[in-house]
Structures are given as C-alpha cells and as structure tokens.
Write a protein that holds these residues in place. Structure first.
Motif, PDB file in Angstrom:
ATOM      1  N   ASP A 439       0.831  -1.223   0.000  1.00  0.00           N
ATOM      2  CA  ASP A 439       0.000   0.000   0.000  1.00  0.00           C
ATOM      3  C   ASP A 439       0.858   1.263   0.000  1.00  0.00           C
ATOM      4  N   GLY A 440       2.161   1.107   0.074  1.00  0.00           N
ATOM      5  CA  GLY A 440       3.067   2.268   0.029  1.00  0.00           C
ATOM      6  C   GLY A 440       3.254   2.940   1.370  1.00  0.00           C
ATOM      7  N   GLU A 441       2.816   2.284   2.457  1.00  0.00           N
ATOM      8  CA  GLU A 441       2.865   2.922   3.785  1.00  0.00           C
ATOM      9  C   GLU A 441       4.299   3.222   4.231  1.00  0.00           C
ATOM     10  N   PHE A 442       5.272   2.435   3.681  1.00  0.00           N
ATOM     11  CA  PHE A 442       6.640   2.603   4.179  1.00  0.00           C
ATOM     12  C   PHE A 442       7.556   3.242   3.133  1.00  0.00           C
ATOM     13  N   ALA A 443       6.930   3.969   2.170  1.00  0.00           N
ATOM     14  CA  ALA A 443       7.747   4.621   1.125  1.00  0.00           C
ATOM     15  C   ALA A 443       8.730   5.613   1.759  1.00  0.00           C
ATOM     16  N   GLY A 444       8.316   6.197   2.904  1.00  0.00           N
ATOM     17  CA  GLY A 444       9.194   7.203   3.523  1.00  0.00           C
ATOM     18  C   GLY A 444      10.144   6.625   4.543  1.00  0.00           C
ATOM     19  N   VAL A 445      10.149   5.286   4.653  1.00  0.00           N
ATOM     20  CA  VAL A 445      11.010   4.661   5.660  1.00  0.00           C
ATOM     21  C   VAL A 445      12.286   4.158   4.988  1.00  0.00           C
ATOM     22  N   ASN A 446      13.419   4.359   5.634  1.00  0.00           N
ATOM     23  CA  ASN A 446      14.680   3.867   5.090  1.00  0.00           C
ATOM     24  C   ASN A 446      14.585   2.359   4.906  1.00  0.00           C
ATOM     25  N   GLU A 447      14.868   1.833   3.714  1.00  0.00           N
ATOM     26  CA  GLU A 447      14.653   0.407   3.444  1.00  0.00           C
ATOM     27  C   GLU A 447      15.489  -0.468   4.382  1.00  0.00           C
ATOM     28  N   LYS A 448      16.595   0.064   4.901  1.00  0.00           N
ATOM     29  CA  LYS A 448      17.409  -0.743   5.834  1.00  0.00           C
ATOM     30  C   LYS A 448      16.616  -1.106   7.096  1.00  0.00           C
ATOM     31  N   ALA A 449      15.613  -0.275   7.396  1.00  0.00           N
ATOM     32  CA  ALA A 449      14.843  -0.522   8.632  1.00  0.00           C
ATOM     33  C   ALA A 449      14.036  -1.805   8.537  1.00  0.00           C
ATOM     34  N   LEU A 450      13.802  -2.286   7.303  1.00  0.00           N
ATOM     35  CA  LEU A 450      13.000  -3.509   7.143  1.00  0.00           C
ATOM     36  C   LEU A 450      13.882  -4.744   7.047  1.00  0.00           C
ATOM     37  N   TYR A 451      15.203  -4.573   7.123  1.00  0.00           N
ATOM     38  CA  TYR A 451      16.128  -5.699   6.936  1.00  0.00           C
ATOM     39  C   TYR A 451      16.311  -6.471   8.238  1.00  0.00           C
ATOM     40  N   MET A 452      16.160  -7.780   8.171  1.00  0.00           N
ATOM     41  CA  MET A 452      16.384  -8.665   9.331  1.00  0.00           C
ATOM     42  C   MET A 452      15.532  -8.248  10.539  1.00  0.00           C
ATOM     43  N   ILE A 453      14.221  -8.067  10.283  1.00  0.00           N
ATOM     44  CA  ILE A 453      13.310  -7.841  11.419  1.00  0.00           C
ATOM     45  C   ILE A 453      12.287  -8.986  11.430  1.00  0.00           C
ATOM     46  N   GLY A 454      11.475  -9.003  12.453  1.00  0.00           N
ATOM     47  CA  GLY A 454      10.396 -10.015  12.538  1.00  0.00           C
ATOM     48  C   GLY A 454       9.141  -9.403  11.946  1.00  0.00           C
ATOM     49  N   PRO A 455       8.081  -9.161  12.768  1.00  0.00           N
ATOM     50  CA  PRO A 455       6.867  -8.505  12.259  1.00  0.00           C
ATOM     51  C   PRO A 455       7.161  -7.063  11.873  1.00  0.00           C
ATOM     52  N   ILE A 456       6.307  -6.460  11.044  1.00  0.00           N
ATOM     53  CA  ILE A 456       6.557  -5.111  10.515  1.00  0.00           C
ATOM     54  C   ILE A 456       6.534  -4.065  11.632  1.00  0.00           C
ATOM     55  N   ASP A 457       5.813  -4.367  12.714  1.00  0.00           N
ATOM     56  CA  ASP A 457       5.690  -3.359  13.790  1.00  0.00           C
ATOM     57  C   ASP A 457       7.017  -3.105  14.477  1.00  0.00           C
ATOM     58  N   GLU A 458       8.003  -3.969  14.246  1.00  0.00           N
ATOM     59  CA  GLU A 458       9.304  -3.744  14.890  1.00  0.00           C
ATOM     60  C   GLU A 458       9.913  -2.432  14.436  1.00  0.00           C
ATOM     61  N   ILE A 459       9.447  -1.918  13.265  1.00  0.00           N
ATOM     62  CA  ILE A 459      10.011  -0.641  12.789  1.00  0.00           C
ATOM     63  C   ILE A 459       9.666   0.453  13.782  1.00  0.00           C
ATOM     64  N   GLU A 460       8.370   0.470  14.232  1.00  0.00           N
ATOM     65  CA  GLU A 460       7.976   1.495  15.211  1.00  0.00           C
ATOM     66  C   GLU A 460       8.873   1.367  16.436  1.00  0.00           C
ATOM     67  N   VAL A 461       9.039   0.125  16.866  1.00  0.00           N
ATOM     68  CA  VAL A 461       9.821  -0.115  18.084  1.00  0.00           C
ATOM     69  C   VAL A 461      11.221   0.434  17.904  1.00  0.00           C
ATOM     70  N   LYS A 462      11.773   0.266  16.665  1.00  0.00           N
ATOM     71  CA  LYS A 462      13.160   0.733  16.425  1.00  0.00           C
ATOM     72  C   LYS A 462      13.176   2.229  16.141  1.00  0.00           C
ATOM     73  N   GLY A 463      11.932   2.829  16.006  1.00  0.00           N
ATOM     74  CA  GLY A 463      11.868   4.287  15.786  1.00  0.00           C
ATOM     75  C   GLY A 463      12.497   4.675  14.470  1.00  0.00           C
ATOM     76  N   GLU A 464      12.273   3.833  13.456  1.00  0.00           N
ATOM     77  CA  GLU A 464      12.932   4.129  12.167  1.00  0.00           C
ATOM     78  C   GLU A 464      11.937   4.674  11.165  1.00  0.00           C
ATOM     79  N   ARG A 465      10.838   5.349  11.651  1.00  0.00           N
ATOM     80  CA  ARG A 465       9.799   5.754  10.702  1.00  0.00           C
ATOM     81  C   ARG A 465      10.321   6.769   9.688  1.00  0.00           C
ATOM     82  N   ASN A 466      11.296   7.626  10.109  1.00  0.00           N
ATOM     83  CA  ASN A 466      11.653   8.722   9.180  1.00  0.00           C
ATOM     84  C   ASN A 466      12.904   8.349   8.381  1.00  0.00           C
ATOM     85  N   GLU A 467      12.970   8.964   7.203  1.00  0.00           N
ATOM     86  CA  GLU A 467      14.073   8.690   6.243  1.00  0.00           C
ATOM     87  C   GLU A 467      15.406   8.991   6.904  1.00  0.00           C
TER      88      GLU A 467
END
Ligand SMILES: Nc1ncnc2c1ncn2[C@@H]1O[C@H](COP(=O)(O)OP(=O)(O)OP(=O)(O)O)[C@@H](O)[C@H]1O
Length: 467
Positions: A439-467
């Motif tokens: 859906d494009g929800e993570f277009a503004g998130v640095n793609e590295k933030a999605l590397y080697m994580i479990g569920p997608i919500d871990e991004i919030e936990v890592k605070g990596e929402r911004n570029e």
C-alpha cells in the motif's frame, strides 16, 4: 542387522573390487536386496544388487571391505537389511544399521523391520489440505508447506539449505506434537554433531531420532540410510500412530550414492552420467513418504543443485515428487538477503485460494508480481538510472526493495554468528506486513529498517519511521 530366518546358505567371495563383492553360491541364489554377512566376526554387511550368472551374485558393501579376501565364507541371512524400531530409538543417534553412534548404550529394540518395505496401498493413503506454518516469512508467504506432504529446499553449495533445515527443526519441532526424525545423507560429520547438540539444547531430542550415513561412509551406506530412516518413520506412523516430521539433508547425496553404486556395478550411465535407474530409485524412496489414516509423515528435504542448474536430472526428478519447492538463490545469498528464497522460482501446490484463502493468495501474487516488475526494471536502472523511470515504476522499485528486505529474517539457528536474536513470525503478521508495504505505507522509511526484522511493527519499536 538381519534376523536369521533359518534358511541361510553359505557361499564364497570370488572377487573384491573396492565396495563391490562377487560371491559364488550354490543354487538357489540369494534374491536381490537380501543381506549377506562376511569378514571377521561377520562384521561386513553386503546387499545383493544383481545376479551375474546362475552361480554368482554381485553385492555392494555397506561398510569397510578392507580385510576381505577371495575364498572367504559368506552367509546369506535369508532377509533384507533389518532396522531396530520402537520408542527406545527416541533421543538416539544411529547409523544405517541402527547401531548407536552417540556413545550411548546399545538399543534394546522390541522389533526389527526390513528397510525395504512395500509402498502404502493407495486405499490406505490420506491426503489433506492443511498448511504447516513454519514461522519463516518467506516460506509461509510464498511456499506454504503441506502437513503430511513433501517439501524441498533447492540450492547450490553454501546458499543456506542446512541452516534453513536447522531453523525448521527449531521452529517446528517445539510446537510440533509429533516425532522429529532427522536423516543425514552424505553431508558433513560436523553437521551431525551440531544437529545433535542443537536438538539437545532446544529440548526436542527426547522426541527425535537422528540417523546418519554421512560423506565418510561407503556409497552402499549412503544409498540405504534413507530407506532405514523411512522404516523408522513408518513404524511411528503406523504402530505408535504419531505424526512424524521427517527432515532429510541431503536428497541429492542419495542420488549421488546411487550413481556411485551403479558405476561400481558396471551399469552404463544415462544422461549427465546419472544411473539409468534414477527415476525408479527416487520413486522407491519418495513414494514411501506419505500419510495414512493413523498418522502423517511431513517431510522437508534439502536438495543440493549441482552448478546451480535447476534443469539437472536429479533436481527435475526430485521436483516432481514435492508439493512445495523452495529455491534458494546464490545472488540473494551474496547480497545477505537471508533466507535466500528466490520468490519467482519458489512455489507450492498449497498456494491456491481454496487452500490458503483469497487474502493470502492475493498477497503472495502481488508480492511476486512486484518483485518480477522490479527484475524487469533493473536493466533500465543500471543503464539510465532511477531518474529515467516513471513515477509508477519508481514506486514499484521502492515497494519491491522493501519487500525483499522485509522477507529477510534473523534465525535462531544463526544467532551465534549474526548476533541477532531469532524471530518466529506468524502468518497473519507476514501478510499484514506485505499488505502495508504494497500500500506504500513505508515509502518514507529507510529500506534498511526492514532488513532482518520479525513482524513489521518492529520498525515502530526501532523508531525508524523517518528517512
Ligand atoms: N539465515 C542465514 N543467516 C545468516 N547467514 C546464513 C544463513 N543461512 C546461511 N548463512 C551463511 O551461509 C553459510 C552456508 O550455509 P549452509 O551450510 O546452510 O549452506 P548449504 O546450502 O547447506 O551448503 P552445503 O550445500 O555446502 O551444505 C553459513 O555458514 C552462513 O555463514
């Protein structure tokens, strides 16, 4: 070992060529696949492979023939190779004869079953459409495994087959109420030791049996260890009426040992040097892996692909037997995108709307088509740069790269060398993550933030929402 049926005969060795032994017997000759014993204290085990003439049989040895000589007496046990079966095997590591190799006490087995057993009749087989969730995002999304079915992991050397099998043992064996049976064929002895310790540490060993015919064994042992493992699996399925998780690493080594035996028997090789009986031998092994009304055998098999060539006869014959094929890509492994699952070549017969449901099917198809479009755009990007792409294509590339990274996952089996704690991800979380990326929800998130994580919500936990 064989149980003497009382009609044993004796013959004499007439020729020794490595692992191939010719023996003369008075008529009637021992039938094919029967077991013969010879050598000091009858320690050498032979299996009859062919009849050369009315008085001579040609055999393959399943252990060392170093001290054999012409003229030595040979005893026909009157049966095929037998395997101890029973719950006494649980928690033990065995060789192709059922002898313990874990340094423990001898196995006090209640029964011995032949390693060559007839296929389960069609009327007794049970098939289902139940998906077996592994907790590994790339597999659960793109190649859902069938409970009671056969799945394969294909890949060349060093792409991660063994690590993936270890991860499946860790993830499935704990939640799995059945028996885990691990069969090592032609792989490294070191891996056998690591597997034994990994199962001990994860506490699943008491529900598991390990049986090995590793690369240090003669071709006869590697050729028959798979049948011995299946005999144990069939006992737990039919007598103990438990589900069995059968893991085999590596089925190609079974084919390769058959090629060696065929060459030693003097048979003319077929295409690419394989034995002319490749399809028959593979079917005799794979078709025994099935489920019945009393229990299921779910098998996951690692398949080495020579020279990464999926058109190799061994790979194509093995593909035909499997309901899910996970193809591991060397390119993704070299990019560190582990598990290196190739999303476009990986597939499963379970991935249909009637089995997995519309939502899962649509998500998997959307992920595949996004990654396929990205593959097509890579040449333009490398020649002209991202700027030359349309807005839609740039959005596709952004989603594809984030999907590729989201489908990586830290494993429990690799914690010791990645330093990242393993993750078990439920299918629902995998589907949600892919849908939100698409859906494009993570277009503004640095793609590295999605590397080697479990569920997608871990991004919030890592605070990596911004570029
Ligand atoms: N999921 C993973 N995470 C991190 N590293 C991995 C992963 N899978 C594999 N590797 C790396 O790749 C190496 C080879 O893995 P593995 O032994 O499983 O490959 P293989 O395909 O079984 O090779 P072979 O066919 O030689 O047995 C591992 O030692 C590890 O360094």
């Amino acid at each position: 070992m064989a149980s003497d049926t009382g009609n044993s005969q004796s013959g004499n060795i007439v020729a020794v060529r490595g692992n191939v032994i010719d023996v003369r017997f008075p008529p009637p000759l021992p039938p094919r696949r029967d077991e013969l014993r010879t050598g000091v204290d009858e320690r050498v085990v032979l299996e009859v492979q062919s009849h050369l003439d009315t008085g001579t049989v040609r055999c393959i040895a399943l252990n060392s023939t170093r001290r054999l000589g012409r003229g030595m007496p040979v005893r026909h046990t009157g049966a095929t190779l037998m395997m101890p079966v029973g719950e006494a095997l649980l928690g033990r590591m065995l060789d192709v004869f059922g002898a313990p190799v874990d340094g423990g006490a001898a196995i006090e087995a209640s029964e011995h079953w032949p390693i060559h057993r007839p296929l389960l009749p069609l009327a007794d087989r049970a098939t289902g459409n139940e998906v077996f969730e592994t907790g590994i995002k790339a597999i659960d999304l793109l190649a859902p495994l069938e409970r009671g079915g056969k799945s394969g992991m294909f890949g060349g050397a060093g792409v991660g087959k063994t690590v993936l099998i270890n991860e499946l043992i860790n993830n499935m064996a704990e939640q799995y109420k059945g028996i885990s049976l691990f069969c090592g064929i032609g792989e490294r002895m070191r891996e056998a030791e690591e597997m034994y310790r990994a199962m001990q540490d994860s506490g699943v060993l008491e529900k598991a049996v390990l049986i090995y015919g590793q690369m240090n064994e003669p071709p006869g042992a590697r050729f028959r260890v798979g049948h011995a493992a299946l005999t144990i699996a069939e006992y737990f399925r039919d007598v103990v009426k438990r589900d069995v998780l059968l893991l085999i690493d590596n089925v190609f080594r079974f084919v390769q040992s058959g090629t060696e035996v065929s060459g030693l028997m003097g048979r003319i090789p077929s295409r690419v040097g394989y034995q002319p009986t490749l399809a028959t031998e593979l079917a005799a092994l794979e078709e025994r892996i099935c489920s019945s009304r009393s229990g299921s055998i779910t098998s996951v098999q690692a398949v080495y692909v020579p020279a990464d060539d999926l058109t190799d006869p061994s790979a194509t014959h093995i593909f035909a037997h499997l309901s899910a094929s996970i193809v591991l890509s060397r390119k993704r492994a070299s990019q560190g995108l582990y598990p290196a699952v190739d999303p476009l070549q990986t597939d499963s017969k379970m991935l249909t709307p009637t089995v997995v449901g519309q939502r899962h099917y649509r998500a998997a198809q959307a992920v595949r088509s996004t990654l396929a479009e990205y593959e097509d755009l890579k040449d333009i990007i490398s020649m002209l740069g991202m700027e030359e792409l349309s807005r839609e294509d740039r959005a596709t590339v952004s989603k594809a790269r984030r999907l590729e990274r989201f489908l990586t996952q830290p494993f429990f089996a690799t914690e010791q060398f990645t330093g990242k704690p393993g993750r078990l991800v439920a299918l629902e979380q995998t589907l949600e993550g892919c849908e939100r990326i698409l859906d494009g929800e993570f277009a503004g998130v640095n793609e590295k933030a999605l590397y080697m994580i479990g569920p997608i919500d871990e991004i919030e936990v890592k605070g990596e929402r911004n570029e």
